[in-house]
Design a protein around this motif. Structure first.
Motif, PDB file in Angstrom:
ATOM      1  N   LEU A 161      13.457   1.390  11.519  1.00  0.00           N
ATOM      2  CA  LEU A 161      13.330   2.293  10.377  1.00  0.00           C
ATOM      3  C   LEU A 161      13.627   3.734  10.784  1.00  0.00           C
ATOM      4  O   LEU A 161      14.391   4.440  10.118  1.00  0.00           O
ATOM      5  N   LYS A 162      13.046   4.155  11.888  1.00  0.00           N
ATOM      6  CA  LYS A 162      13.255   5.532  12.339  1.00  0.00           C
ATOM      7  C   LYS A 162      14.709   5.752  12.762  1.00  0.00           C
ATOM      8  O   LYS A 162      15.288   6.814  12.487  1.00  0.00           O
ATOM      9  N   GLU A 163      15.318   4.764  13.392  1.00  0.00           N
ATOM     10  CA  GLU A 163      16.720   4.889  13.799  1.00  0.00           C
ATOM     11  C   GLU A 163      17.644   4.979  12.594  1.00  0.00           C
ATOM     12  O   GLU A 163      18.762   5.504  12.693  1.00  0.00           O
ATOM     13  N   SER A 164      17.174   4.477  11.442  1.00  0.00           N
ATOM     14  CA  SER A 164      17.970   4.518  10.216  1.00  0.00           C
ATOM     15  C   SER A 164      17.654   5.733   9.354  1.00  0.00           C
ATOM     16  O   SER A 164      18.118   5.832   8.214  1.00  0.00           O
ATOM     17  N   GLY A 165      16.852   6.662   9.873  1.00  0.00           N
ATOM     18  CA  GLY A 165      16.595   7.910   9.172  1.00  0.00           C
ATOM     19  C   GLY A 165      15.317   7.952   8.363  1.00  0.00           C
ATOM     20  O   GLY A 165      15.056   8.933   7.654  1.00  0.00           O
ATOM     21  N   ILE A 166      14.503   6.911   8.450  1.00  0.00           N
ATOM     22  CA  ILE A 166      13.226   6.913   7.739  1.00  0.00           C
ATOM     23  C   ILE A 166      12.253   7.828   8.481  1.00  0.00           C
ATOM     24  O   ILE A 166      12.007   7.661   9.676  1.00  0.00           O
ATOM     25  N   LYS A 167      11.687   8.791   7.755  1.00  0.00           N
ATOM     26  CA  LYS A 167      10.791   9.767   8.381  1.00  0.00           C
ATOM     27  C   LYS A 167       9.317   9.425   8.204  1.00  0.00           C
ATOM     28  O   LYS A 167       8.488   9.786   9.045  1.00  0.00           O
ATOM     29  N   ASN A 168       8.984   8.775   7.090  1.00  0.00           N
ATOM     30  CA  ASN A 168       7.588   8.495   6.777  1.00  0.00           C
ATOM     31  C   ASN A 168       7.366   6.982   6.694  1.00  0.00           C
ATOM     32  O   ASN A 168       7.943   6.324   5.823  1.00  0.00           O
ATOM     33  N   VAL A 169       6.539   6.467   7.568  1.00  0.00           N
ATOM     34  CA  VAL A 169       6.207   5.041   7.549  1.00  0.00           C
ATOM     35  C   VAL A 169       4.726   4.898   7.192  1.00  0.00           C
ATOM     36  O   VAL A 169       3.858   5.467   7.861  1.00  0.00           O
ATOM     37  N   ILE A 170       4.470   4.146   6.130  1.00  0.00           N
ATOM     38  CA  ILE A 170       3.111   3.926   5.631  1.00  0.00           C
ATOM     39  C   ILE A 170       2.788   2.445   5.784  1.00  0.00           C
ATOM     40  O   ILE A 170       3.566   1.593   5.327  1.00  0.00           O
ATOM     41  N   ILE A 171       1.671   2.125   6.393  1.00  0.00           N
ATOM     42  CA  ILE A 171       1.301   0.734   6.615  1.00  0.00           C
ATOM     43  C   ILE A 171       0.029   0.407   5.846  1.00  0.00           C
ATOM     44  O   ILE A 171      -1.006   1.050   6.035  1.00  0.00           O
ATOM     45  N   GLY A 172       0.115  -0.581   4.967  1.00  0.00           N
ATOM     46  CA  GLY A 172      -1.049  -1.056   4.234  1.00  0.00           C
ATOM     47  C   GLY A 172      -1.762  -2.124   5.030  1.00  0.00           C
ATOM     48  O   GLY A 172      -1.203  -3.188   5.303  1.00  0.00           O
ATOM     49  N   THR A 173      -2.990  -1.851   5.438  1.00  0.00           N
ATOM     50  CA  THR A 173      -3.687  -2.710   6.390  1.00  0.00           C
ATOM     51  C   THR A 173      -4.874  -3.439   5.758  1.00  0.00           C
ATOM     52  O   THR A 173      -5.310  -3.125   4.657  1.00  0.00           O
ATOM     53  N   GLY A 174      -5.385  -4.398   6.510  1.00  0.00           N
ATOM     54  CA  GLY A 174      -6.562  -5.158   6.095  1.00  0.00           C
ATOM     55  C   GLY A 174      -7.145  -5.845   7.309  1.00  0.00           C
ATOM     56  O   GLY A 174      -7.950  -5.271   8.039  1.00  0.00           O
ATOM     57  N   HIS A 175      -6.685  -7.063   7.574  1.00  0.00           N
ATOM     58  CA  HIS A 175      -7.154  -7.856   8.700  1.00  0.00           C
ATOM     59  C   HIS A 175      -6.928  -7.112  10.020  1.00  0.00           C
ATOM     60  O   HIS A 175      -5.811  -6.698  10.324  1.00  0.00           O
ATOM     61  N   LEU A 176      -8.001  -6.914  10.780  1.00  0.00           N
ATOM     62  CA  LEU A 176      -7.945  -6.244  12.084  1.00  0.00           C
ATOM     63  C   LEU A 176      -7.183  -4.915  12.003  1.00  0.00           C
ATOM     64  O   LEU A 176      -6.345  -4.592  12.831  1.00  0.00           O
ATOM     65  N   HIS A 177      -7.513  -4.144  10.971  1.00  0.00           N
ATOM     66  CA  HIS A 177      -6.796  -2.904  10.666  1.00  0.00           C
ATOM     67  C   HIS A 177      -6.827  -1.881  11.782  1.00  0.00           C
ATOM     68  O   HIS A 177      -5.943  -1.023  11.877  1.00  0.00           O
ATOM     69  N   GLU A 178      -7.816  -1.962  12.660  1.00  0.00           N
ATOM     70  CA  GLU A 178      -7.927  -0.952  13.717  1.00  0.00           C
ATOM     71  C   GLU A 178      -6.719  -0.974  14.661  1.00  0.00           C
ATOM     72  O   GLU A 178      -6.355   0.049  15.248  1.00  0.00           O
ATOM     73  N   HIS A 179      -6.063  -2.133  14.787  1.00  0.00           N
ATOM     74  CA  HIS A 179      -4.850  -2.205  15.618  1.00  0.00           C
ATOM     75  C   HIS A 179      -3.759  -1.316  15.038  1.00  0.00           C
ATOM     76  O   HIS A 179      -3.078  -0.584  15.766  1.00  0.00           O
ATOM     77  N   TYR A 180      -3.559  -1.386  13.733  1.00  0.00           N
ATOM     78  CA  TYR A 180      -2.546  -0.559  13.075  1.00  0.00           C
ATOM     79  C   TYR A 180      -2.935   0.913  13.101  1.00  0.00           C
ATOM     80  O   TYR A 180      -2.064   1.790  13.242  1.00  0.00           O
ATOM     81  N   GLU A 181      -4.200   1.202  12.956  1.00  0.00           N
ATOM     82  CA  GLU A 181      -4.646   2.592  12.948  1.00  0.00           C
ATOM     83  C   GLU A 181      -4.382   3.259  14.300  1.00  0.00           C
ATOM     84  O   GLU A 181      -3.923   4.410  14.357  1.00  0.00           O
ATOM     85  N   LYS A 182      -4.625   2.529  15.362  1.00  0.00           N
ATOM     86  CA  LYS A 182      -4.351   3.060  16.707  1.00  0.00           C
ATOM     87  C   LYS A 182      -2.840   3.241  16.902  1.00  0.00           C
ATOM     88  O   LYS A 182      -2.383   4.277  17.408  1.00  0.00           O
ATOM     89  N   PHE A 183      -2.073   2.243  16.486  1.00  0.00           N
ATOM     90  CA  PHE A 183      -0.615   2.308  16.596  1.00  0.00           C
ATOM     91  C   PHE A 183      -0.058   3.480  15.787  1.00  0.00           C
ATOM     92  O   PHE A 183       0.835   4.208  16.241  1.00  0.00           O
TER      93      PHE A 183
END
Length: 239
Positions: free
Chosen positions: A46-68
Motif C-alpha cells: 500500500l505504501k509503495e503504491s502511494g497510500i499515506k494513511n492506513v487504518i486497521i479495524g481490529t477485534g480479536h487479539l487487537h493488541e498485536h495490531y496496535e503495537k504494529f
C-alpha cells in the motif's frame, strides 16, 4: 494526474476460528507466509503504491495490531462487538476515521502488487476487484452485467451468471460510504452482515464497476488448506 486515493482501510477484527490453533495467539493478519506476515506485506504494498494513511479495524487479539500500528505510523480502531458482529459493522464503526475515497481490503489476503495499482488507476470511483476462477475452495462468485456488479454469492446457483471471483479488495467513494452508513442504520441484519453483501445490495442503485484481472496472483487464507496453497502455489509467483 495527482493520485486521489491516499487512504486504505484493512478489516482485521475476525477471530479466524478456521485457522486455529494458529489464531489462538495471533490474529489472521499476523500469519507468516514467506519472509513477511500478511499485514506487513499489505502495508508495504500500500505504501509503495502511494497510500499515506492506513487504518486497521481490529477485534480479536487487537493488541498485536496496535503495537504494529504504533511502530509503523498507522491508525487502528477497535470494534468492541467483533465477536458477535460481521465485517460490515466493523467498517461502519470506524467510518468516521475515513477521509476521502479509499481502498478497502481484508487482512487475510496474499496478493500481487498489481491488485493495488489496478484499483488506484481505475477511472471509476467505486470498483470491486475480481479475478478469474482460482478453484481454491470457499470462493465468492460474482455476477457482472455491463461491467458492473450485479450480485455475489458463495453459491453459484444463486446467480444468473458466474462471471468472476471476489478478491476482497475494493475502491470506494465517500458517497458510497455515506450510503453504507445509512443502510447500516436501517437494515435489521446490519450487525451480522458481511460488508461485501451490503455493498452488493446498494449496487442495485449505486453502480459499482468491476475490474477483472483474469490472471491476478492472489489468495485468501481462511484455513489450513488455504495456508498450504499460499505457501506452495501463490508465494513463489509474487513480486
Amino acid at each position: 494526474m495527482t493520485q486521489t486515493i491516499e487512504t486504505a482501510v484493512i478489516l482485521a477484527a475476525g477471530r479466524g476460528t478456521r485457522l486455529q490453533p494458529y489464531t489462538f495467539d495471533i490474529p489472521k493478519g499476523f500469519m507468516q507466509v514467506g519472509e513477511e506476515k500478511l499485514i506487513e506485506r499489505s502495508v508495504r504494498l500500500l505504501k509503495e503504491s502511494g497510500i499515506k494513511n492506513v487504518i486497521i479495524g481490529t477485534g480479536h487479539l487487537h493488541e498485536h495490531y496496535e503495537k504494529f500500528a504504533e511502530e509503523n505510523g498507522l491508525t487502528t480502531f477497535l470494534s468492541p462487538d467483533y465477536a458477535t458482529t460481521g465485517s460490515f459493522h466493523t467498517l461502519i464503526y470506524g467510518s468516521d476515521l475515513i477521509k476521502g475515497d479509499f481502498l478497502l481490503l481484508e487482512s487475510d489476503l496474499l496478493y500481487h502488487s498489481d491488485a493495488i495499482k489496478g484499483l488506484i488507476n481505475a477511472e471509476e470511483k467505486d470498483v470491486i476487484l475480481c479475478s478469474g476462477f482460482t478453484k481454491s475452495n470457499d470462493e465468492v462468485y460474482v455476477e457482472v452485467v455491463d461491467d458492473k456488479l450485479k450480485s455475489l454469492s458463495k453459491k453459484k446457483e444463486e446467480l444468473e451468471s458466474v462471471d468472476a471471483e471476489l478478491v476482497g479488495i475494493w475502491k470506494l467513494s465517500t458517497e458510497l460510504l455515506d450510503k453504507l452508513k445509512k443502510h447500516h442504520g436501517k437494515a435489521e441484519d446490519a450487525r451480522n452482515k458481511d460488508y461485501e453483501i451490503a455493498i452488493a445490495h446498494l449496487s442495485q442503485k449505486h453502480p459499482v464497476s468491476v475490474l477483472k484481472m483474469e490472471n491476478l496472483t492472489w489468495c485468501e487464507i481462511d484455513n489450513q488448506e488455504h495456508l498450504e496453497r499460499a505457501k506452495e502455489k501463490i508465494l513463489p509467483k509474487l513480486d
